[in-house]
Design an enzyme around this catalytic site. Structure first.
Site, PDB file in Angstrom:
ATOM      1  CG  ASP A 216      44.845  -4.164 -12.109  1.00 17.89           C
ATOM      2  OD1 ASP A 216      44.755  -5.375 -12.390  1.00 17.89           O
ATOM      3  OD2 ASP A 216      45.712  -3.416 -12.597  1.00 17.89           O
TER       4      ASP A 216
ATOM      5  CE  LYS B 291      47.249   0.014 -12.107  1.00 19.34           C
ATOM      6  NZ  LYS B 291      45.929  -0.431 -12.613  1.00 19.34           N
TER       7      LYS B 291
ATOM      8  CE  LYS C 251      48.711  -2.251 -14.629  1.00 21.25           C
ATOM      9  NZ  LYS C 251      47.322  -2.739 -14.730  1.00 21.25           N
TER      10      LYS C 251
END
Length: 226
Positions: A94, A158, A187
């Site tokens: 991430d 995300k 996400k």
């Protein structure tokens, strides 16, 4: 879609990315992740090797947070940090994109950074998520970043790090999901601490939930199902 406790747990990236993380904290995180059978543990790169050992024999992934939480490092630094995490055993990455460059509308930089990171992760068969940090962005900027993602095709985009001035919102998740049209997953992360909030994010289009409250959310889910 009908959720069960087991299928809900697989939405979770069980998270502990605090500056004061200790070995005991990470062992507890991994034990909880194993018990719940979450998708991943989300940690700072320092702990990748440790968590990989703790989770050996399970299908719970180890995910490293790169250029976290500010995104204000060079592309080379991000690539080096990402490579180190992969070498240590990370299954997922991430990374925080360069938020300042997004605010400058330097879309070429953003796309090139994303392409480099995605290429590195693809080479090693590692999943990659791009963190936008939506609290600092206008809706048009969020949409533009999502459009770039449809070209580059990371695995996920995300909403947030959880360290900004705000976290995930249902509105932003829906915007991101609508823009990518299923070409990239979404996400939601940041401030998701209850089953009610988690459910709203999933209904808006989130395929993963980043949270440090997975144990509590699953408990609330079970109570709601009774």
């Amino acid at each position: 879609m009908t959720l069960t406790k087991q299928s809900l747990a697989k939405y979770f990236d069980h998270t502990f990315v605090k500056a004061y993380a200790t070995e005991d904290d990470l062992r507890k995180l991994c034990n909880e992740a194993k018990e719940m059978n979450t998708a991943m543990v989300a940690i700072n790169p320092e702990w990748v090797t440790f968590c990989k050992q703790e989770l050996a024999g399970t299908d719970v992934h180890v995910g490293a947070a790169i250029s976290f939480p500010l995104g204000q490092t060079s592309r080379k630094s991000k690539l080096d940090e990402c490579q180190n995490a992969i070498d240590d055993g990370a299954d997922e990455i991430d990374y925080v994109l360069n938020i300042g460059r997004a605010k400058m509308h330097d879309w070429t930089y953003i796309q090139e950074e994303m392409e480099e990171m995605v290429h590195l992760c693809r080479k090693h068969d590692v999943l990659i998520k791009v963190i936008f940090e939506n609290c600092y962005l206008e809706k048009a900027e969020i949409k533009k970043l999502a459009e770039i993602a449809t070209i580059v095709k990371p695995d996920y985009i995300k909403t947030s790090t959880g360290f900004g001035s705000g976290g995930a919102t249902v509105e932003d998740v829906a915007l991101m999901a609508k823009t990518v049209h299923g070409t990239v997953k979404v996400k939601a992360a940041g401030g998701i601490r209850s089953w009610e909030t988690c459910k709203a994010m999933i209904e808006a289009g989130a395929s993963r939930i980043g949270t440090s409250s997975a144990v509590q959310i699953l408990k609330e889910f079970e109570e709601a199902e009774q």
